[in-house]
Design an enzyme around this catalytic site. Structure first.
Site, mmCIF file in Angstrom:
data_model
loop_
_atom_site.group_PDB
_atom_site.id
_atom_site.type_symbol
_atom_site.label_atom_id
_atom_site.label_comp_id
_atom_site.label_asym_id
_atom_site.label_seq_id
_atom_site.Cartn_x
_atom_site.Cartn_y
_atom_site.Cartn_z
ATOM 1 N N THR A 43 -24.594 71.574 -3.786
ATOM 2 C CA THR A 43 -23.355 71.393 -3.241
ATOM 3 C C THR A 43 -23.168 71.857 -1.692
ATOM 4 O OG1 THR A 43 -22.416 71.105 -5.391
ATOM 5 C CG2 THR A 43 -20.855 71.844 -3.499
ATOM 6 N N SER A 44 -22.720 71.276 -0.895
ATOM 7 C CA SER A 44 -22.427 71.940 0.444
ATOM 8 C C SER A 44 -23.604 72.396 1.004
ATOM 9 C CB SER A 44 -21.350 72.761 0.254
ATOM 10 O OG SER A 44 -20.449 73.211 1.621
#
Length: 298
Positions: A135-136
């Site tokens: 994520t991210s």
């Protein structure tokens, strides 16, 4: 590096719901000083698939383990989870240096690849069933891993990241703290043709002619941290890398407001490249663990 973390309601609901992964104190393969945490189900049948799950900025290996629901699924489906842990002051991974972007270049990506080798030898992981997600900042690293180590990973799922190499910063090093930051890329202003993106990825592992990882890309239209144009740039990149020229879309799948794009042949679980655009979703798209595992073939 800036913060790349906003937890979804689903992620918050999962907090504290799973046993914490174990820190691997004798992992010393480096070359950078990432920590290695693992979750190995007690009833594991070997050789077992491996999923590398990479956290966001201002996150941690143990935090990402509790925010996501991979561990309960590991218990039921029988796979090993590796959680790399950034030791930078902001909890971010380096995706800006030539060292990390390049196969065996000496950066964070090589350290993560060495964690996979360790898990294969130590825990009975299956070298033919290795996958990566994040994520991210972890999604940015996910795309870097797929580009620099196609010989290690069979498929990848990136939540709200950027194309492989988009965050390159001239002069950035693998050990600087905080890691390099590209405003142009973060703001969705770094654009290339599909061929240019593909050439960049191929250039990070010169001479490699083997199979490339299948890719699953997620992004929210309202993302103001790693802006939405990075979604299309990522799809352009991987469609070129994978040699895909046709696509088809479907609305409201896997849920209302999401638009699915499948490139080439196959369905959402078997195609080489699948994208999900999440209407009105900011940073970041909630993790869809079951979709990931279905795409991985676990």
């Amino acid at each position: 590096m800036k913060c790349l973390s906003i937890l979804s309601a689903a992620a918050l609901a999962a907090l504290g719901s799973a046993q914490a992964p174990t820190k691997v104190n004798d992992f010393n393969l480096g070359p950078t000083k990432l920590g290695m945490y693992v979750y190995v189900p007690s009833n594991l049948k070997k050789p077992a698939p491996i999923v590398v799950a990479i956290h966001h900025c201002q996150g941690s290996a143990t935090g990402y383990a509790s925010e996501t629901k991979y561990q309960p699924l590991a218990n039921s489906k029988g796979f090993i989870i590796i959680y790399p842990n950034s030791r930078s002051s902001g909890g971010c991974f380096d995706v800006s240096s030539t060292a990390t972007l390049t196969h065996n270049g000496g950066g964070d990506s090589q350290t993560v690849a060495n964690m996979v080798k360790y898990a294969i030898d130590k825990y009975g992981g299956d070298a033919e069933k290795v996958f990566v997600t994040g994520t991210s900042s972890g999604a940015m690293m996910t795309q870097v891993m797929a580009g620099a180590y196609p010989d290690v990973f069979k498929a990848a799922s990136a939540y709200s990241g950027v194309p492989d190499g988009c965050f390159f910063v001239q002069g950035a090093t693998a050990t600087q703290d905080p890691p390099g930051w590209s405003n142009s890329c973060a703001n969705g202003q770094t654009t290339k043709t599909a061929q240019q993106w593909g050439d960049a990825t191929r250039g990070y592992f010169p001479g490699y002619n083997g199979t490339r990882p299948r890719m699953l890309i997620w992004h929210g239209t309202a993302d103001t941290t790693l802006r939405y144009p990075n979604y299309q740039e990522s799809l352009k990149q991987w469609s070129n890398v994978l040699g895909l020229t046709t696509s088809k879309t479907a609305s409201n799948t896997p849920q209302s407001g999401y638009t699915q794009t499948i490139y080439g042949e196959g369905d959402s679980n078997t195609a080489q490249l699948v994208g999900y655009s999440a209407q009105g979703v900011g940073h970041t798209v909630p993790v869809h663990e079951s979709n990931d595992l279905a795409f991985f073939g676990i």
